[in-house]
Scaffold this active site. Structure first.
Site, PDB file in Angstrom:
ATOM      1  N   HIS A   1       0.798  -1.228   0.000  1.00  0.00           N
ATOM      2  CA  HIS A   1       0.000   0.000   0.000  1.00  0.00           C
ATOM      3  C   HIS A   1       0.836   1.285   0.000  1.00  0.00           C
ATOM      4  O   HIS A   1       0.679   2.146  -0.856  1.00  0.00           O
ATOM      5  CB  HIS A   1      -0.892   0.036   1.243  1.00  0.00           C
ATOM      6  CG  HIS A   1      -1.726  -1.184   1.447  1.00  0.00           C
ATOM      7  ND1 HIS A   1      -2.890  -1.444   0.750  1.00  0.00           N
ATOM      8  CD2 HIS A   1      -1.574  -2.223   2.315  1.00  0.00           C
ATOM      9  CE1 HIS A   1      -3.416  -2.581   1.175  1.00  0.00           C
ATOM     10  NE2 HIS A   1      -2.641  -3.075   2.106  1.00  0.00           N
TER      11      HIS A   1
HETATM   12  O1  RIB Z   1      -4.688  -0.101   4.830  1.00  0.00           O
HETATM   13  C1  RIB Z   1      -3.309  -0.119   4.585  1.00  0.00           C
HETATM   14  C2  RIB Z   1      -2.594   0.854   5.446  1.00  0.00           C
HETATM   15  O2  RIB Z   1      -2.751   0.497   6.807  1.00  0.00           O
HETATM   16  C3  RIB Z   1      -1.070   0.871   5.214  1.00  0.00           C
HETATM   17  O3  RIB Z   1      -0.593   2.156   5.472  1.00  0.00           O
HETATM   18  C4  RIB Z   1      -0.553  -0.093   6.236  1.00  0.00           C
HETATM   19  O4  RIB Z   1       0.785   0.213   6.648  1.00  0.00           O
HETATM   20  C5  RIB Z   1      -1.491   0.158   7.374  1.00  0.00           C
HETATM   21  O5  RIB Z   1      -0.996   1.268   8.089  1.00  0.00           O
END
Ligand code: RIB
Ligand code: CA
Length: 308
Positions: free
Chosen positions: A240
């Site tokens: 992500h």
């Molecule tokens: O939903 C994904 C996010 O949530 C990313 O930033 C992961 O590191 C968690 O923080």
């Protein structure tokens, strides 16, 4: 061409760690602030220091920020990132050693940095938006020194904490609502796109080519991938936060739609992102809706080649 420097606000977190590694290759990272999120603040701060040590960045400040959400109850993601936050990656780190830090909270330090800067900086936020919200609430005048806030967070196509809420916006929905309502020029990369860009288990083995940084990332990502598989997410490995770095550095890799947004702050829909066409004077947010996979992955592996 003079490139713009960036501050990164992170909650390491395995994908935050990968985002820091990739960012250091592609952009000037002026500083890192840690926020409670995937794990508690002492661990996210320690993990940020570990990663900056790993990539041999002793002069980049790391400053601890918010230890809890603005108002909401604390919610972590230890089931995905492990109790330590980095999938059990062990490394001695001298948190208060030679690395520059600050005795004030991260958002206060960031405000002073922005105020003192001769030219604007970008901010890349890959955790709950608590620090960024506190910057907006306490130091609104410095926002004119921010040339682009790029956020990993939210989703318009289903959540990963509840059926509708993404983790960063679920963890601090009030902060997300403050930031979306007060900052203009936001680029938002949510699950709508991050779930389109997954590493395979074969990809993981490729990390071993990139020296000790690659080896460390291999260990972190293998643990993270195992947790994702155990939780029923299949074999695709979401990275992500790396997408927020890509969106800041190469926005043309993405397809964008502009819309004002709001976040549900509590109840069963806590953290749910909602398109708000009648949101009064709220600035439209650039929401990533698609990505050019080939150019992204070329950019991604090119960043890691620099650690070979
Ligand atoms: O939903 C994904 C996010 O949530 C990313 O930033 C992961 O590191 C968690 O923080
Ligand atoms: Ca994160």
């Amino acid at each position: 061409m003079l490139t713009m420097p960036y501050y990164m606000d992170v909650d390491p977190g395995v994908d935050d760690a990968l985002a820091l590694v990739v960012a250091k290759s592609h952009v000037e990272v002026k500083g890192v602030t840690a926020v409670a999120g995937n794990v508690e603040l002492p661990k996210t701060f320690r993990n940020a220091c570990k990663i900056m040590d790993l990539i041999d960045a002793p002069n980049i400040p790391v400053v601890a920020g918010s230890a809890e959400p603005l108002l909401a109850s604390m919610h972590t993601a230890v089931d995905v990132h492990g109790d330590d936050g980095l999938g059990g990656y062990e490394r001695e780190v001298d948190e208060l050693g030679s690395r520059p830090t600050a005795s004030v909270p991260g958002w206060v330090w960031l405000a002073a940095e922005l105020e003192a800067a001769k030219s604007p900086s970008g901010i890349i936020a890959s955790g709950p938006l608590t620090n960024i919200a506190r910057l907006c609430l306490g130091f609104p005048h410095v926002l004119s020194q921010v040339r682009g806030l790029t956020i990993m967070g939210g989703s318009l196509s289903g959540g990963n904490v509840t059926s509708t809420a993404e983790f960063n916006f679920y963890a601090d929905p009030d902060a997300a609502e403050v930031v979306l309502g007060r900052v203009s020029g936001i680029r938002l990369v949510g699950l709508d796109v991050t779930h389109q860009v997954l590493l395979s288990w074969d990809d993981l083995r490729r990390f071993r080519q990139f020296g000790q940084v690659g080896d460390a990332l291999f260990r972190m990502l293998s643990s993270y991938a195992g947790h994702l598989r155990d939780l029923g997410y299949g074999d695709g490995i979401a990275i992500h936060d790396v997408l927020a770095v890509a969106a800041a550095h190469q926005p043309d890799f993405f397809m964008w739609e502009w819309m004002p947004l709001t976040v549900v702050r509590d109840g069963t829909l806590r953290g749910t992102l909602v398109a708000a066409p009648n949101a009064g004077d709220r600035s439209a947010v650039a929401v990533a809706t698609g990505i050019r996979h080939d150019v992204f992955f070329s950019w991604f592996w090119e960043a890691l080649e620099k650690y070979r």
